[in-house]
Write a protein that holds these residues in place. Structure first.
Motif, PDB file in Angstrom:
ATOM      1  N   HIS A   1     -53.837  15.248  74.843  1.00 33.07           N
ATOM      2  CA  HIS A   1     -52.450  15.043  74.436  1.00 33.07           C
ATOM      3  C   HIS A   1     -51.874  13.838  75.166  1.00 33.07           C
ATOM      4  CE1 HIS A   1     -48.415  15.723  73.348  1.00 33.07           C
ATOM      5  NE2 HIS A   1     -48.049  15.728  74.605  1.00 33.07           N
TER       6      HIS A   1
ATOM      7  N   HIS B   1     -48.911  11.900  76.542  1.00 34.53           N
ATOM      8  CA  HIS B   1     -47.499  12.036  76.877  1.00 34.53           C
ATOM      9  C   HIS B   1     -46.795  10.706  76.681  1.00 34.53           C
ATOM     10  CE1 HIS B   1     -47.348  16.043  78.701  1.00 34.53           C
ATOM     11  NE2 HIS B   1     -48.647  15.852  78.769  1.00 34.53           N
ATOM     12  N   HIS B   2     -45.714  10.755  75.983  1.00 33.26           N
ATOM     13  CA  HIS B   2     -44.926   9.540  75.833  1.00 33.26           C
ATOM     14  C   HIS B   2     -43.834   9.550  76.869  1.00 33.26           C
ATOM     15  CE1 HIS B   2     -47.171   9.102  72.274  1.00 33.26           C
ATOM     16  NE2 HIS B   2     -46.599  10.120  71.661  1.00 33.26           N
TER      17      HIS B   2
ATOM     18  N   HIS C   1     -35.151   8.883  76.382  1.00 34.90           N
ATOM     19  CA  HIS C   1     -34.020   9.281  75.553  1.00 34.90           C
ATOM     20  C   HIS C   1     -32.978  10.061  76.330  1.00 34.90           C
ATOM     21  CE1 HIS C   1     -36.891  12.476  75.630  1.00 34.90           C
ATOM     22  NE2 HIS C   1     -37.668  11.826  74.825  1.00 34.90           N
TER      23      HIS C   1
ATOM     24  N   LEU D   1     -41.272  21.942  58.564  1.00 31.74           N
ATOM     25  CA  LEU D   1     -42.672  21.576  58.764  1.00 31.74           C
ATOM     26  C   LEU D   1     -43.591  22.530  58.001  1.00 31.74           C
ATOM     27  CD1 LEU D   1     -44.084  19.341  60.263  1.00 31.74           C
ATOM     28  CD2 LEU D   1     -44.193  20.772  62.273  1.00 31.74           C
TER      29      LEU D   1
ATOM     30  N   GLN E   1     -46.080  24.308  58.777  1.00 25.19           N
ATOM     31  CA  GLN E   1     -47.479  23.935  58.976  1.00 25.19           C
ATOM     32  C   GLN E   1     -48.186  24.970  59.831  1.00 25.19           C
ATOM     33  OE1 GLN E   1     -48.139  19.833  60.231  1.00 25.19           O
ATOM     34  NE2 GLN E   1     -49.696  20.514  61.666  1.00 25.19           N
TER      35      GLN E   1
ATOM     36  N   VAL F   1     -50.271  26.369  62.634  1.00 24.80           N
ATOM     37  CA  VAL F   1     -50.483  25.812  63.969  1.00 24.80           C
ATOM     38  C   VAL F   1     -51.938  25.409  64.170  1.00 24.80           C
ATOM     39  CG1 VAL F   1     -50.395  26.312  66.436  1.00 24.80           C
ATOM     40  CG2 VAL F   1     -48.563  27.105  64.953  1.00 24.80           C
ATOM     41  N   LEU F   2     -52.849  26.192  63.603  1.00 21.65           N
ATOM     42  CA  LEU F   2     -54.270  25.901  63.791  1.00 21.65           C
ATOM     43  C   LEU F   2     -54.817  24.987  62.688  1.00 21.65           C
ATOM     44  CD1 LEU F   2     -55.383  29.461  64.908  1.00 21.65           C
ATOM     45  CD2 LEU F   2     -55.014  27.460  66.343  1.00 21.65           C
TER      46      LEU F   2
ATOM     47  N   PHE G   1     -60.585  30.426  66.518  1.00 21.97           N
ATOM     48  CA  PHE G   1     -60.988  29.052  66.247  1.00 21.97           C
ATOM     49  C   PHE G   1     -62.231  29.000  65.361  1.00 21.97           C
ATOM     50  CE2 PHE G   1     -58.212  28.941  69.808  1.00 21.97           C
ATOM     51  CZ  PHE G   1     -57.485  27.770  69.639  1.00 21.97           C
TER      52      PHE G   1
ATOM     53  N   ILE H   1     -53.012  25.645  72.383  1.00 18.69           N
ATOM     54  CA  ILE H   1     -52.186  25.858  71.198  1.00 18.69           C
ATOM     55  C   ILE H   1     -50.814  25.200  71.361  1.00 18.69           C
ATOM     56  CG2 ILE H   1     -50.891  27.670  70.003  1.00 18.69           C
ATOM     57  CD1 ILE H   1     -53.508  29.340  70.248  1.00 18.69           C
TER      58      ILE H   1
ATOM     59  N   LEU I   1     -50.185  22.609  73.103  1.00 15.87           N
ATOM     60  CA  LEU I   1     -50.392  21.162  72.949  1.00 15.87           C
ATOM     61  C   LEU I   1     -50.503  20.782  71.479  1.00 15.87           C
ATOM     62  CD1 LEU I   1     -52.909  20.535  75.871  1.00 15.87           C
ATOM     63  CD2 LEU I   1     -50.556  19.715  75.733  1.00 15.87           C
TER      64      LEU I   1
ATOM     65  N   ILE J   1     -49.113  22.280  69.006  1.00 13.36           N
ATOM     66  CA  ILE J   1     -47.779  22.384  68.401  1.00 13.36           C
ATOM     67  C   ILE J   1     -46.994  21.097  68.674  1.00 13.36           C
ATOM     68  CG2 ILE J   1     -45.544  23.573  68.536  1.00 13.36           C
ATOM     69  CD1 ILE J   1     -47.132  26.165  69.103  1.00 13.36           C
ATOM     70  N   ILE J   2     -47.044  20.640  69.919  1.00  8.37           N
ATOM     71  CA  ILE J   2     -46.335  19.411  70.279  1.00  8.37           C
ATOM     72  C   ILE J   2     -46.882  18.213  69.508  1.00  8.37           C
ATOM     73  CG2 ILE J   2     -45.816  17.843  72.194  1.00  8.37           C
ATOM     74  CD1 ILE J   2     -44.974  20.179  73.599  1.00  8.37           C
ATOM     75  N   GLU J   3     -48.206  18.204  69.374  1.00 12.93           N
ATOM     76  CA  GLU J   3     -48.837  17.111  68.639  1.00 12.93           C
ATOM     77  C   GLU J   3     -48.343  17.073  67.192  1.00 12.93           C
ATOM     78  OE1 GLU J   3     -53.353  16.267  67.837  1.00 12.93           O
ATOM     79  OE2 GLU J   3     -53.053  16.984  69.888  1.00 12.93           O
ATOM     80  N   ALA J   4     -48.274  18.247  66.577  1.00 16.81           N
ATOM     81  CA  ALA J   4     -47.819  18.321  65.183  1.00 16.81           C
ATOM     82  C   ALA J   4     -46.363  17.875  65.067  1.00 16.81           C
ATOM     83  CB  ALA J   4     -47.984  19.744  64.659  1.00 16.81           C
ATOM     84  N   ILE J   5     -45.546  18.251  66.048  1.00 22.52           N
ATOM     85  CA  ILE J   5     -44.138  17.868  66.023  1.00 22.52           C
ATOM     86  C   ILE J   5     -43.991  16.369  66.224  1.00 22.52           C
ATOM     87  CG2 ILE J   5     -41.969  18.055  67.300  1.00 22.52           C
ATOM     88  CD1 ILE J   5     -42.753  20.989  67.853  1.00 22.52           C
ATOM     89  N   GLU J   6     -44.754  15.842  67.148  1.00 25.06           N
ATOM     90  CA  GLU J   6     -44.674  14.400  67.402  1.00 25.06           C
ATOM     91  C   GLU J   6     -45.081  13.613  66.168  1.00 25.06           C
ATOM     92  OE1 GLU J   6     -47.038  13.811  70.964  1.00 25.06           O
ATOM     93  OE2 GLU J   6     -45.200  13.514  72.134  1.00 25.06           O
TER      94      GLU J   6
ATOM     95  N   ALA K   1     -46.126  22.098  78.467  1.00 24.52           N
ATOM     96  CA  ALA K   1     -46.754  21.083  77.621  1.00 24.52           C
ATOM     97  C   ALA K   1     -45.741  20.065  77.097  1.00 24.52           C
ATOM     98  CB  ALA K   1     -47.470  21.757  76.452  1.00 24.52           C
TER      99      ALA K   1
ATOM    100  N   THR L   1     -42.450  14.743  76.784  1.00 28.52           N
ATOM    101  CA  THR L   1     -42.597  14.453  75.358  1.00 28.52           C
ATOM    102  C   THR L   1     -41.231  14.555  74.692  1.00 28.52           C
ATOM    103  OG1 THR L   1     -42.825  16.688  74.444  1.00 28.52           O
ATOM    104  CG2 THR L   1     -44.771  15.725  75.479  1.00 28.52           C
ATOM    105  N   ILE L   2     -41.214  14.261  73.420  1.00 28.61           N
ATOM    106  CA  ILE L   2     -39.988  14.314  72.633  1.00 28.61           C
ATOM    107  C   ILE L   2     -39.398  15.721  72.612  1.00 28.61           C
ATOM    108  CG2 ILE L   2     -41.314  14.744  70.526  1.00 28.61           C
ATOM    109  CD1 ILE L   2     -39.328  13.138  68.988  1.00 28.61           C
TER     110      ILE L   2
ATOM    111  N   GLU M   1     -39.370  17.851  75.214  1.00 26.37           N
ATOM    112  CA  GLU M   1     -39.077  18.358  76.561  1.00 26.37           C
ATOM    113  C   GLU M   1     -37.766  19.156  76.546  1.00 26.37           C
ATOM    114  OE1 GLU M   1     -39.531  15.666  79.798  1.00 26.37           O
ATOM    115  OE2 GLU M   1     -38.558  17.017  81.208  1.00 26.37           O
TER     116      GLU M   1
END
Ligand SMILES: Nc1nc2c(ncn2[C@@H]2O[C@H](COP(=O)(O)OP(=O)(O)OP(=O)(O)O)[C@@H](O)[C@H]2O)c(=O)[nH]1
Ligand SMILES: [Mg+2]
Ligand SMILES: [Zn+2]
Ligand SMILES: [Zn+2]
Ligand SMILES: [Zn+2]
Ligand SMILES: [Zn+2]
Lengths: 267, 117
Positions: free
Chosen positions: A33, A35-36, A40, A56, A58, A60-61, A178, B6, B8, B10-15, B51, B55-56, B58
């Motif tokens: 992952h 991190h940005h 903001h 969304l 969507q 999760v998996l 998984f 998991i 992570l 979720i955050i990835e999908a949101i980003e 996680a 990130t956006i 946080e």
């Protein structure tokens, strides 16, 4: 930190080959992952903040599921039959493989992907059987995912029309969530574990196609009722197939071999 | 602890989705986690908070809806609540029960607090 090259892996999975101590591949990208930097939380208090909901819907998996489908397509295209072995630590996954592979090898090429948090011990045990094997070390991760398997496939010499066993990390909880792209899931439970295990960890038994009760040679010495265990397992999943074996004495292995042969013919 | 991986994802999908939404930060995330999904929601919330750092998302609040398990009897078509996979039909005692709800595991939506408007 990676114990082989000292690089920072942040818990990312690593591929290893038994007997080649220097060899390893870091599986990065999807598991990782980025991190940005937070940019903001400054000087916008004078703006009118507007809230907006973004839909969304969507799974999760989803990412894992999509990758698993890619793996599945790869296996089908090459006619590789894949079994994902799941159990608590120490139920006998590796021992069962050590016993069944020599029996299957004369009829079909076999390969193995080994998943463990650490060490190449299990891969070394499989390598001794003379079949291709690759170890995935998940580090802090407690299950294999489709991305790790995809990475392992690139490093494993698989042939068409063959059989691939994936030994998942010993853990009865999350490997069931998984999908790896396997054809079928096999859950292994041993008689030293308690016959109510299927009720305590239902997800795994719900997802499995076959349950193997192992270590039946120990039945005289433990409080374990195989009939009750089977009933419990069937309550969780009435389609679950059931076999009883002792990897130690070899009892029941012939039935497992027949089960595999039948599935291979059905492909 | 699969809740961390998991969280992570979720955050990835949101980003990924938020990237097309203009600047802002995420203040709330709505999840659907069925009672039979095999996810510890408490552990997930804890991991999500960790996680999300940097990130956006946080500091975003996790709103988790947990639908009940619902079984449908394959023999007599009775539908009834189930709390586990080992359900028995209350009408005919059959074990041929299909789970029709409770296995959901979805990100429904997230809320963006827009900036620079
Ligand atoms: N008595 C008896 N012992 C067995 C049997 N099968 C395996 N064992 C023993 O159980 C222990 C664990 O076996 P493994 O095959 O390493 O178990 P595993 O499921 O691969 O373990 P992990 O990979 O660590 O999750 C070993 O000491 C085996 O010798 C059996 O049928 N009977
Ligand atoms: Mg093992
Ligand atoms: Zn390294
Ligand atoms: Zn896990
Ligand atoms: Zn019924
Ligand atoms: Zn059925």
């Amino acid at each position: 930190m990676c114990d082989t090259c000292g690089c920072s892996t942040e818990g990312g999975a690593v591929l290893r080959k038994p007997g080649q101590s220097g060899y390893h591949v870091h599986l990065e990208g999807d598991a990782e992952h980025h991190h940005h930097g937070a940019g903001h939380d400054h000087e916008h208090h004078h703006h009118e903040a507007a809230s907006r909901k973004v839909l969304l819907e969507q799974d999760v998996l989803q990412k894992n599921n999509l990758l698993a489908e890619r793996n599945r397509g790869y296996f089908e295209a090459r006619n590789i039959f894949v079994l994902n072995l799941l159990s608590s630590p120490g139920s006998g996954k590796t021992t069962l493989l050590e016993k069944i592979i020599p029996v299957l090898k004369p009829f079909i090429p076999v390969a193995v992907i080994e998943g463990d948090q650490q060490t190449t011990n299990d891969a070394l045990r499989i390598q001794a059987l003379g079949v291709p094997v690759i170890q995935i070390n998940t580090g802090s991760g407690c299950h294999l995912d489709a991305q790790m398997v995809k990475g392992a496939l690139a490093e494993l010499d698989l042939v068409d029309n063959s059989l691939l066993f994936i030994e998942n990390v010993g853990n009865l909880v999350c490997p069931a969530l998984f999908d790896l792209g396997e054809a079928l899931k096999v859950v292994i439970i041993s008689v030293t574990e308690g016959d109510d295990k299927p009720l305590k960890y239902p997800t795994m038994f719900h997802e499995a196609n076959l349950c193997i009760l192992n270590k039946t040679d120990l039945l005289p010495y433990v409080e374990f009722d195989p009939v009750k265990c089977r009933q419990n397992a069937l309550r969780v999943n009435h389609h679950l197939e059931w076999l009883e074996v002792s990897a130690k004495t070899g009892e029941g292995l012939e039935e497992w071999k027949r089960w595999i042969e039948t599935r291979l013919q059905r492909r | 602890m699969h809740e961390m991986s998991i969280a992570l994802s979720i955050i990835e999908a949101i980003e990924a989705k938020a990237a097309g939404e203009g600047p802002g930060r995420v203040s709330e995330v709505e999840l659907l986690v069925g009672r039979l999904a095999g996810i510890e929601t408490e552990s997930l919330s804890f991991c999500f908070e960790a996680a999300a750092k940097g990130t956006i998302a946080e500091g975003a609040r996790l709103a988790i809806e947990e639908p009940q398990g619902v079984g449908l009897c394959s023999e007599c078509a009775t539908s009834f609540p189930v709390s586990f996979y080992y359900a028995e039909c209350p009408a005919c005692r059959s074990l041929r029960v299909q789970i029709v709800s409770g296995e959901e595991f979805k990100i429904k939506s997230f809320t963006i607090e827009e900036e620079g408007k």
